[in-house]
Design a protein around this motif. Structure first.
Motif, PDB file in Angstrom:
ATOM      1  N   PHE A  38       0.805  -1.214   0.000  1.00  0.00           N
ATOM      2  CA  PHE A  38       0.000   0.000   0.000  1.00  0.00           C
ATOM      3  C   PHE A  38       0.844   1.272   0.000  1.00  0.00           C
ATOM      4  CE2 PHE A  38      -2.893  -3.194   1.770  1.00  0.00           C
ATOM      5  CZ  PHE A  38      -3.963  -3.020   0.913  1.00  0.00           C
ATOM      6  N   ALA A  39       2.088   1.181   0.439  1.00  0.00           N
ATOM      7  CA  ALA A  39       2.943   2.373   0.439  1.00  0.00           C
ATOM      8  C   ALA A  39       3.230   2.860  -0.969  1.00  0.00           C
ATOM      9  CB  ALA A  39       4.259   2.060   1.169  1.00  0.00           C
ATOM     10  N   SER A  40       2.970   2.034  -1.981  1.00  0.00           N
ATOM     11  CA  SER A  40       3.211   2.432  -3.367  1.00  0.00           C
ATOM     12  C   SER A  40       2.189   3.455  -3.866  1.00  0.00           C
ATOM     13  CB  SER A  40       3.159   1.192  -4.274  1.00  0.00           C
ATOM     14  OG  SER A  40       4.095   0.221  -3.879  1.00  0.00           O
ATOM     15  N   TRP A  41       1.092   3.640  -3.125  1.00  0.00           N
ATOM     16  CA  TRP A  41       0.024   4.533  -3.591  1.00  0.00           C
ATOM     17  C   TRP A  41      -0.186   5.668  -2.591  1.00  0.00           C
ATOM     18  CZ3 TRP A  41      -2.741  -0.667  -3.595  1.00  0.00           C
ATOM     19  CH2 TRP A  41      -2.417  -1.385  -4.748  1.00  0.00           C
ATOM     20  N   PRO A  42       0.722   6.607  -2.523  1.00  0.00           N
ATOM     21  CA  PRO A  42       0.612   7.686  -1.528  1.00  0.00           C
ATOM     22  C   PRO A  42      -0.560   8.623  -1.774  1.00  0.00           C
ATOM     23  CG  PRO A  42       2.383   8.145  -3.073  1.00  0.00           C
ATOM     24  CD  PRO A  42       1.928   6.758  -3.361  1.00  0.00           C
ATOM     25  N   GLN A  43      -1.120   8.606  -2.997  1.00  0.00           N
ATOM     26  CA  GLN A  43      -2.216   9.514  -3.321  1.00  0.00           C
ATOM     27  C   GLN A  43      -3.580   8.817  -3.357  1.00  0.00           C
ATOM     28  OE1 GLN A  43      -1.323  12.147  -6.712  1.00  0.00           O
ATOM     29  NE2 GLN A  43       0.757  11.287  -6.703  1.00  0.00           N
ATOM     30  N   LEU A  44      -3.644   7.543  -2.932  1.00  0.00           N
ATOM     31  CA  LEU A  44      -4.874   6.777  -3.075  1.00  0.00           C
ATOM     32  C   LEU A  44      -5.991   7.356  -2.203  1.00  0.00           C
ATOM     33  CD1 LEU A  44      -5.718   4.323  -4.743  1.00  0.00           C
ATOM     34  CD2 LEU A  44      -5.400   2.914  -2.708  1.00  0.00           C
ATOM     35  N   TYR A  45      -7.141   7.605  -2.837  1.00  0.00           N
ATOM     36  CA  TYR A  45      -8.305   8.206  -2.184  1.00  0.00           C
ATOM     37  C   TYR A  45      -9.393   7.160  -1.941  1.00  0.00           C
ATOM     38  CZ  TYR A  45     -12.244  11.477  -1.525  1.00  0.00           C
ATOM     39  OH  TYR A  45     -13.323  12.166  -1.030  1.00  0.00           O
ATOM     40  N   LEU A  46      -9.572   6.232  -2.908  1.00  0.00           N
ATOM     41  CA  LEU A  46     -10.594   5.198  -2.808  1.00  0.00           C
ATOM     42  C   LEU A  46      -9.992   3.844  -3.146  1.00  0.00           C
ATOM     43  CD1 LEU A  46     -14.243   5.197  -3.991  1.00  0.00           C
ATOM     44  CD2 LEU A  46     -12.723   3.462  -4.924  1.00  0.00           C
ATOM     45  N   PRO A  59      -1.766  -5.154   7.868  1.00  0.00           N
ATOM     46  CA  PRO A  59      -1.553  -3.927   8.642  1.00  0.00           C
ATOM     47  C   PRO A  59      -0.986  -2.786   7.797  1.00  0.00           C
ATOM     48  CG  PRO A  59      -0.754  -5.848   9.838  1.00  0.00           C
ATOM     49  CD  PRO A  59      -1.078  -6.310   8.463  1.00  0.00           C
ATOM     50  N   SER A  60      -0.288  -3.124   6.694  1.00  0.00           N
ATOM     51  CA  SER A  60       0.303  -2.080   5.850  1.00  0.00           C
ATOM     52  C   SER A  60      -0.729  -1.167   5.233  1.00  0.00           C
ATOM     53  CB  SER A  60       1.154  -2.717   4.747  1.00  0.00           C
ATOM     54  OG  SER A  60       0.380  -3.600   3.957  1.00  0.00           O
ATOM     55  N   ILE A  61      -2.015  -1.510   5.361  1.00  0.00           N
ATOM     56  CA  ILE A  61      -3.057  -0.644   4.829  1.00  0.00           C
ATOM     57  C   ILE A  61      -3.052   0.713   5.531  1.00  0.00           C
ATOM     58  CG2 ILE A  61      -4.955  -1.261   6.371  1.00  0.00           C
ATOM     59  CD1 ILE A  61      -6.678  -1.533   3.787  1.00  0.00           C
ATOM     60  N   GLY A  62      -2.439   0.763   6.698  1.00  0.00           N
ATOM     61  CA  GLY A  62      -2.323   2.026   7.425  1.00  0.00           C
ATOM     62  C   GLY A  62      -1.443   3.050   6.752  1.00  0.00           C
ATOM     63  N   ASN A  63      -0.709   2.666   5.678  1.00  0.00           N
ATOM     64  CA  ASN A  63       0.158   3.604   4.951  1.00  0.00           C
ATOM     65  C   ASN A  63      -0.608   4.501   3.990  1.00  0.00           C
ATOM     66  OD1 ASN A  63       2.578   2.638   6.118  1.00  0.00           O
ATOM     67  ND2 ASN A  63       2.596   0.906   4.693  1.00  0.00           N
ATOM     68  N   LEU A  64      -1.901   4.216   3.774  1.00  0.00           N
ATOM     69  CA  LEU A  64      -2.692   5.014   2.831  1.00  0.00           C
ATOM     70  C   LEU A  64      -3.208   6.261   3.553  1.00  0.00           C
ATOM     71  CD1 LEU A  64      -4.726   2.123   1.158  1.00  0.00           C
ATOM     72  CD2 LEU A  64      -2.653   3.212   0.308  1.00  0.00           C
ATOM     73  N   THR A  65      -2.327   7.209   3.778  1.00  0.00           N
ATOM     74  CA  THR A  65      -2.626   8.351   4.651  1.00  0.00           C
ATOM     75  C   THR A  65      -3.700   9.273   4.085  1.00  0.00           C
ATOM     76  OG1 THR A  65      -0.764   9.527   3.638  1.00  0.00           O
ATOM     77  CG2 THR A  65      -0.342   8.338   5.696  1.00  0.00           C
ATOM     78  N   LEU A  66      -3.949   9.247   2.758  1.00  0.00           N
ATOM     79  CA  LEU A  66      -4.959  10.106   2.153  1.00  0.00           C
ATOM     80  C   LEU A  66      -6.262   9.365   1.859  1.00  0.00           C
ATOM     81  CD1 LEU A  66      -2.838  12.209  -0.405  1.00  0.00           C
ATOM     82  CD2 LEU A  66      -3.512  12.801   1.928  1.00  0.00           C
ATOM     83  N   LEU A  67      -6.345   8.110   2.266  1.00  0.00           N
ATOM     84  CA  LEU A  67      -7.513   7.291   1.926  1.00  0.00           C
ATOM     85  C   LEU A  67      -8.773   7.836   2.601  1.00  0.00           C
ATOM     86  CD1 LEU A  67      -8.118   4.683   0.310  1.00  0.00           C
ATOM     87  CD2 LEU A  67      -8.077   3.471   2.490  1.00  0.00           C
TER      88      LEU A  67
END
Length: 800
Positions: free
Chosen positions: A159-167, A181-189
């Motif tokens: 998930f860290a590969s998508w820093p701009q992921l919204y949805l 747990p790495s789903i927590g890296n989607l800071t803009l989700l």
């Protein structure tokens, strides 16, 4: 003329053909995409040809300056096919939308080459396989939606590969394992859809790190354990959907304060317990609140009227109420709901709520459509003003302690489809105004104390499908307007000893005519026509001397028609439309019934059967003695190799022949299986008949000995009651393992065991045998055994 590739770069008479400004790579990729479309019923891709520039093709958007493909939008176009790997050559593609089509197959990994891709929507298709790993290369992605497909395996972890992921929407697939747990890296989700999968374990704490998350959808999975408490402090959350999991824990008392932006909250069918959160009314934006199917206790707050936007409140199947304190009115909260002017759906059923039905029910919002309050302890009467709820479609109050009458204003609920007041103490008559409910399809009033007759107007409602009025005190004549009643004919009708006329024709009654009808000797007219009644015509009707007309026409009756009493007069009864009937008077022109054995004939058959049961064991015993003698006299002789069907009359078949004949021993061709072998159905081009091939389980102890004995028997004995053998195969399979098989003539009517002991499905197909047929089978089998015994005894004497 020279033609090279798909770009039509040929020459003719020195003239250049028309070329399009733009990139040939994009055009080729688009045409490759089209080539994988197998069904375009709407003709959407008809414009995808060389007559116009590809930037003008339907569904294609290009950049103005470079004329490169920026977006493909083929949403709702009824397309079927797969995605061509050449899609990865559209290097300027930013948006790819195939929502709601019928694409299938895997998502090509080449999609990972679209490094400019921002939005990917493949929702509502039939894509299969795992999640495309190369999608991690598309670092500019903001929206990923592959919702409602057939993807499987585990969720991605990069998930860290998508820093701009919204949805991120992968719901309604077949993903398993846990949420990484790495789903927590989607800071803009903002939106996370993982619902309708088979995810397990708990909700990872790292989800609470998503500070911008507004929508969390994890419903219909196998998630367990407790919800991280930090999740209740995510003030950005607007929608929380956790329905149908195995989550547990309690709801915090300050839920309505910490989740101040909450609009929709769904946790139904889990294992939550504890008190109803008293602060819920502080979530002033709340629209839908659903906690059904848990173990939540305590009183319902009296301030829910502070939720001005509330549309749905689902609290059913919990333990709500005041418990053992009978002084507390559990329904005091109800008055406050009057202030919820947008309320449409309210379910309070299957709780422990006690108290009187609030008169304020009639002051609920006119937007109210569904009201479930069944299986509680509500007493009192239904208010006369109930008709004010003009938009009500479902009203269910069954299983309470209601009394009084059904108010006539109930007929003002013209949109009502379901009305269930059963299992109460309601009395009085059924108001004729019910007929004004022109959309009613389900009416249940059973187990009350209703009196009077049925209003004929009730059955003028054309939408009515089911009516349940059982266990009341209704009297009078059943209106002729009633039709298409279902179920069995009530046996209790046999208690109506003075009944003279009974008309039940034109319904959907099924089953047999009750034996209790034998007591209805006063009947003059009986009409059971045009139903689904089965079984035989009971012979007790022969003694109905007062019967003037009996109508059994157009049913499913079978067996013999009596030829006595009223059945001697063709004009006194009707049985047309029953194709399985037989016998009766000659004027009926019915086929003759199968011969039934008299008592003497049955005694003769029984005698033959007894003799058979005695002679066969005796013959077997003699055969055993003969075999013992035979082996004792030849025990000193040198054993010769077994000759397995060496006669020229048996064709030679190899393992490969039988492999092809049975479609590689396919389970679809398997006829049966025993301890020592399996039997397959097969077809050989060299043999005219369909074959039954018995393959030996060479690894089972004793199987080889059984195989040799069976070969010897079938080689030496012929009888019409013994199955005919075609040949045998003694070879090796392609792995060098021993392979042995016997090839028989296929018996089209199946296994004798299935005829003697039919399964329920066989019985439905009338696959059964009469006593005489069963006896003949037993005799034929015995003759086959005796033939074998005689053959063995003869060989024994020859050796002697």
């Amino acid at each position: 003329m020279e033609v090279t590739g798909m770009g039509l770069t040929g020459k003719k008479n020195g003239m250049e053909p028309k070329r399009w400004k733009g990139n040939d790579t994009d055009q080729h990729a688009l045409l490759s995409f089209k080539a994988k479309i197998t069904d375009d019923s709407l003709g959407v891709l008809d414009s995808w040809n060389n007559s116009i520039h590809f930037c003008q093709w339907k569904g294609v958007t290009c950049s103005r300056r470079r004329q490169r493909v920026r977006a493909i939008n083929l949403v709702n176009k009824n397309l079927r096919g797969t995605i061509s790997p050449h899609i990865g050559n559209l290097s300027f593609l930013r948006g790819f939308y195939l929502y709601n089509n019928s694409f299938h197959g895997s998502i090509p990994n080449e999609i990972g080459r679209l490094f400019r891709l921002q939005q990917l929507n493949l929702e509502s298709n039939s894509f299969e396989g795992g999640y495309p790993a190369n999608l991690s290369h598309c670092v500019r992605l903001t929206n990923i939606s592959i919702y409602d497909n057939k993807l499987e395996g585990k969720l991605p972890t990069y998930f860290a590969s998508w820093p701009q992921l919204y949805l991120f929407a992968l719901g309604k697939n077949y993903f398993t394992r846990s949420i990484p747990p790495s789903i927590g890296n989607l800071t803009l989700l903002h939106s996370l859809h993982l619902d309708y999968n088979s995810l397990v374990a708990g909700i990872p704490l790292e989800i609470t790190h998503l500070a911008n998350l507004e929508l969390l959808a994890l419903a219909v999975n196998n998630l367990s354990s407790m919800i991280p408490l930090a999740l209740y402090n995510m003030s950005s959350l607007r929608i929380v959907s956790l329905t149908q999991n195995e989550l547990e824990g309690t709801l915090p008392g300050d839920l309505g304060i910490t989740l101040s932006q909450l609009q929709e909250f769904y946790i139904g069918e889990n294992r939550f317990s504890g008190l109803f959160p008293p602060s819920l009314a502080n979530a002033s934006n709340l629209v839908n609140f659903e906690i059904w199917g848990n173990n939540i206790t305590g009183p319902i707050p009296n301030n829910l009227g502070n939720l001005p936007n509330l549309e749905m409140l689902s609290l059913s199947q919990n333990l709500l109420g005041g418990g053992n304190n009978r002084l507390i009115d559990d329904w005091s909260f109800f008055d406050s709901l009057v202030n919820c002017t947008y309320l449409q759906y309210l379910s309070l059923n299957e709780n422990s709520l006690r108290g009187q039905l609030q008169m304020s029910i009639v002051n609920l919002s006119t937007t109210m459509e569904v009201l479930y309050m069944y299986t509680n302890q509500i007493y009192g009467g239904i208010p006369r003003e109930i008709g004010k709820l003009v938009n009500m479609t479902t009203l269910s109050l069954f299983g309470n302690l209601l009394t009084g009458t059904i108010p006539g204003s109930i007929g003002e609920l013209s949109k009502l489809g379901t009305l269930d007041l059963s299992t109460n103490g309601i009395s009085g008559v059924i108001p004729p105004s019910v007929s004004n409910i022109t959309q009613l399809y389900f009416l249940a009033l059973r187990c009350n104390m209703l009196q009077g007759s049925l209003p004929p107007e009730l059955f003028t409602i054309t939408t009515l499908q089911e009516v349940d009025l059982a266990n009341n005190r209704l009297t009078g004549v059943i209106p002729v307007e009633i039709n298409r009643l279902t179920g069995g004919i009530p046996a209790t009708l046999g208690d109506c000893l003075m009944l003279e006329e009974l008309g039940m024709g034109g319904n959907r009654f099924q089953g047999k005519i009750p034996t209790t009808f034998k007591a209805l000797k006063s009947l003059r007219y009986l009409d059971l026509s045009m139903n689904n009644i089965s079984g035989n015509i009971p012979r007790f009707f022969v003694g109905f001397h007062l019967m003037e007309y009996l109508n059994f026409s157009h049913n499913k009756l079978g067996g013999e028609v009596p030829g006595e009493g009223l059945f001697l007069n063709k004009s006194a009864f009707s049985i047309v439309g029953n194709s399985e009937l037989c016998g009766g008077i000659q004027a009926l022109h019915l086929p003759t019934c199968p011969v039934k054995f008299s008592r003497k004939e049955k005694e003769k058959i029984a005698l033959r059967l007894i003799l058979l049961l005695v002679l066969v064991p005796t013959g077997v015993l003699l055969a055993c003695l003969a075999l013992i003698c035979h082996r004792c006299r030849n025990s000193k002789k040198v054993n010769e190799p077994h000759q397995i069907l060496k006669d020229k009359q048996y064709p030679k078949l190899s393992y490969q022949d039988l492999l092809l004949a049975t479609n590689q021993f396919s389970p679809d061709n398997l006829l049966g299986e025993g301890r020592y072998g399996s039997v397959y159905k097969g077809v050989l081009e060299s043999v005219e008949h369909i074959l039954a091939i018995k393959v030996l389980k060479v690894g089972v102890r004793g199987a080889n000995k059984t195989f040799l004995a069976e070969c010897e028997t079938l080689r030496n004995i012929r009888h019409r009651n013994l199955i005919k053998i075609i040949t045998a195969c003694f070879s090796t399979d392609f792995k060098g393992n021993d392979f042995k098989a016997l090839v028989f003539e296929f018996m089209t009517r199946g296994n004798v065991d299935h005829w003697l002991h039919p399964s329920p499905s066989d019985q439905e197909n009338e696959r059964n045998l009469t006593l005489l047929q069963r006896l003949n089978i037993a005799i034929d089998v015995a003759l086959g055994v005796i033939t074998y015994i005689i053959k063995v005894i003869q060989e024994s004497f020859i050796v002697t």
